[in-house]
Design a protein around this motif. Structure first.
Motif, short mmCIF file in Angstrom:
data_model
loop_
_atom_site.label_atom_id
_atom_site.label_comp_id
_atom_site.label_asym_id
_atom_site.label_seq_id
_atom_site.Cartn_x
_atom_site.Cartn_y
_atom_site.Cartn_z
N GLY A 15 9.43 13.22 -2.92
CA GLY A 15 8.10 13.02 -3.49
C GLY A 15 8.08 13.24 -4.98
N ALA A 16 8.82 14.26 -5.42
CA ALA A 16 8.87 14.54 -6.85
C ALA A 16 9.53 13.41 -7.61
CB ALA A 16 9.62 15.86 -7.09
N ILE A 17 10.61 12.86 -7.01
CA ILE A 17 11.30 11.73 -7.65
C ILE A 17 10.37 10.55 -7.78
CG2 ILE A 17 13.14 10.02 -7.30
CD1 ILE A 17 14.83 12.27 -6.08
N ALA A 18 9.62 10.27 -6.69
CA ALA A 18 8.68 9.14 -6.73
C ALA A 18 7.63 9.34 -7.81
CB ALA A 18 8.02 8.97 -5.36
N MET A 19 7.11 10.56 -7.90
CA MET A 19 6.10 10.84 -8.91
C MET A 19 6.68 10.72 -10.31
SD MET A 19 3.14 11.50 -7.52
CE MET A 19 2.24 12.57 -8.63
N GLN A 77 6.55 0.47 -7.47
CA GLN A 77 5.60 0.67 -6.38
C GLN A 77 6.26 0.50 -5.02
OE1 GLN A 77 2.48 -1.89 -5.25
NE2 GLN A 77 3.46 -3.79 -5.92
N ARG A 78 7.23 -0.42 -4.92
CA ARG A 78 7.93 -0.58 -3.65
C ARG A 78 8.71 0.68 -3.28
NH1 ARG A 78 8.83 -5.94 -5.69
NH2 ARG A 78 10.92 -5.36 -6.41
N ALA A 79 9.36 1.27 -4.29
CA ALA A 79 10.09 2.51 -4.05
C ALA A 79 9.14 3.64 -3.68
CB ALA A 79 10.89 2.88 -5.30
N LEU A 80 8.00 3.69 -4.34
CA LEU A 80 7.03 4.75 -4.06
C LEU A 80 6.45 4.60 -2.65
CD1 LEU A 80 5.43 7.19 -4.93
CD2 LEU A 80 3.82 5.69 -6.10
N LEU A 81 6.15 3.37 -2.23
CA LEU A 81 5.62 3.15 -0.88
C LEU A 81 6.60 3.64 0.18
CD1 LEU A 81 4.00 -0.38 -1.28
CD2 LEU A 81 2.80 1.69 -0.53
N LYS A 82 7.87 3.41 -0.06
CA LYS A 82 8.89 3.87 0.89
C LYS A 82 8.93 5.39 0.95
CE LYS A 82 13.83 3.49 1.95
NZ LYS A 82 15.15 2.92 1.52
N GLN A 83 8.88 6.05 -0.21
CA GLN A 83 8.87 7.51 -0.24
C GLN A 83 7.61 8.07 0.40
OE1 GLN A 83 11.35 9.25 -1.05
NE2 GLN A 83 12.66 7.90 -2.29
N MET A 84 6.49 7.38 0.18
CA MET A 84 5.23 7.85 0.75
C MET A 84 5.26 7.83 2.28
SD MET A 84 2.55 6.07 -1.92
CE MET A 84 1.05 6.69 -1.16
N ARG A 85 5.89 6.80 2.83
CA ARG A 85 5.98 6.75 4.29
C ARG A 85 6.71 7.98 4.82
NH1 ARG A 85 9.02 2.33 8.32
NH2 ARG A 85 8.45 3.46 10.24
N ASP A 86 7.83 8.34 4.19
CA ASP A 86 8.59 9.51 4.64
C ASP A 86 7.75 10.79 4.53
OD1 ASP A 86 10.77 7.91 5.12
OD2 ASP A 86 11.70 8.28 3.16
N VAL A 87 7.09 10.93 3.40
CA VAL A 87 6.29 12.14 3.18
C VAL A 87 5.10 12.20 4.14
CG1 VAL A 87 4.82 13.36 1.53
CG2 VAL A 87 6.99 12.36 0.77
N PHE A 88 4.39 11.10 4.30
CA PHE A 88 3.20 11.07 5.15
C PHE A 88 3.55 11.31 6.62
CE2 PHE A 88 -0.06 8.49 2.46
CZ PHE A 88 0.25 9.26 1.35
#
Length: 419
Positions: A15-19, A77-88
């Motif tokens: 999550g930190a990397i995505a942010m 945004q594509r990378a962030l969406l993927k990270q968000m799925r894992d976190v959520f």
């Protein structure tokens, strides 16, 4: 327990990397890959997992930059969406008892998120702290169940929701009403633009609304929306879609059939910068040619060709479309000269096919030229207006005729020798 702690630490890191990636894009400071690795590998204080609503804000900021033409933000945004799925998917169920996070789950799904996240959240007891109909409606829409989506989402007035959520719901409701009730769809798109100005939601709403108001015959609103789009989102990565919709709306309104309407179109486009005008005329010409509106093509290409630099792709396309519209007895020569001046290497695969089709049509056209004064009608020759570039230029009928001519010639020669 230790394994679970390691997993949560990894998720926090993700999550930190995505942010961090999102922040870099916002700042416009995307450097080399080596620099990115250096940033991520540097010793930093312990970073906790971002809250879902914080990650959604990051996503919306990236998408806003996509609407303004930032291709790097599109990748981010594509990378962030993927990270968000894992976190959520791995977040503690209690996280979703925060109303901000619960609303964020719906926004995430309607912003390109994976539906598996919402399916998992709907299995929690208690459910996330957001109306269940919103969750069910968003999931139904993403899964293509329009009837269920309409039933659940029609219970909400987007203006009474938090703006970031209300704008997304309004955009979805517009899509659900576009066939049965276009006026309601237009109203929803107006609300979406009102609630989320400057975002990808506003950009998408403008693109869709331009086509709808065109179909409704509302020229004044078409002009207003088009100008708004070109002034606010002229560099959008979805600009080609806007131009296609604009061209379709113009064609529907019949701008090429009457001189006064085409003059109005020229007046409208004169408000745009030269690049935008040229691009819109190119798209309009292509759309009109494919739909047989040759008068529109002739007018649009005549205005647009002076706006295109010599040798550019746009010039090649405009020449090609104009050539396709000028196939006729009086204009065939101009059509041919335009075709011969087009550099095939500058065309797309689609336009190459179109060029072949135009050449084929041209090669089927023959006409009697003006014969010298006093020439008997029987002696007037037929000329071919297209220069054969290869044997395939000959039609089957021409080949059969040539064979017959050759046979007769041989027969005459044989008879002459025997005599």
């Amino acid at each position: 327990m230790m394994r679970q702690n390691r997993k949560m630490t990894a998720l926090a890191r993700a999550g930190a990397i995505a942010m961090l990636g999102a922040w870099i894009v916002w700042a416009g400071a995307i450097g080399s890959a080596a620099r990115a690795v250096e940033l991520l590998g540097a010793q930093t204080p312990e970073v906790s997992t971002p809250e879902p609503f914080e990650m959604v804000r990051s996503l919306q900021s990236l998408q806003a930059q996509v609407a303004h033409g930032n291709s790097q933000a599109n990748s981010a945004q594509r990378a962030l969406l993927k990270q968000m799925r894992d976190v959520f998917e791995n977040a503690d169920p209690e996280v979703w008892q925060d109303a901000r996070n619960a609303r964020a789950s719906v926004v995430y799904l309607l912003s390109g998120g994976h539906p598996a996240v919402m399916r998992k959240l709907l299995g929690y007891d208690p459910l996330p702290l957001v109306p269940a109909d919103l969750m069910h409606g968003a999931l139904a829409y993403i899964e293509g169940r329009a009837g269920d989506a309409r039933k659940h989402l029609s219970r909400f007035d987007p203006l009474e929701l938090e703006p970031g959520l209300g704008g997304q719901v309004a955009l979805v409701r517009a899509a659900l009403h576009v066939r049965e009730d276009p006026q309601e769809a237009i109203r929803m798109l107006d609300i979406a633009r009102l609630l989320m100005p400057g975002t990808l939601v506003e950009e998408a709403a403008l693109r869709r609304e331009v086509f709808l108001v065109g179909k409704q015959g509302d020229i004044e609103k078409l002009q207003s929306l088009s100008l708004t789009y070109m002034r606010r989102f002229h560099g959008s990565l979805y600009g080609n879609d806007f131009r296609r919709r604009f061209a379709a709306a113009i064609d529907t309104l019949g701008f090429g059939t009457k001189d006064d309407l085409f003059s109005l179109l020229e007046s409208l486009l004169s408000e745009f910068d030269i690049d935008s005008r040229r691009s819109l005329y190119v798209t309009l010409s292509h759309h009109a040619l494919l739909n047989g509106r040759l008068d529109v093509v002739k007018k649009a290409t005549k205005v647009a060709l002076p706006l295109a630099m010599a040798g550019t792709d746009d010039e090649m396309r405009l020449k090609l479309y104009r050539a396709g519209a000028l196939i006729g007895e009086k204009e065939i020569r101009e059509s041919l000269h335009l075709l011969w001046s087009v550099d095939r290497a500058r065309l797309s695969a689609e336009d190459e096919v179109l060029m072949d089709a135009i050449f084929e049509r041209v090669n089927q056209i023959r006409h009697w030229p003006d014969a010298p004064e006093g020439t008997p009608p029987a002696a007037q020759p037929v000329i071919v207006t297209a220069k054969p570039g290869n044997p395939s230029w000959e039609t089957p009928l021409m080949k059969r005729a040539q064979r017959d001519i050759d046979a007769v010639s041989r027969d005459i020669a044989d008879r002459s020798r025997s005599d």
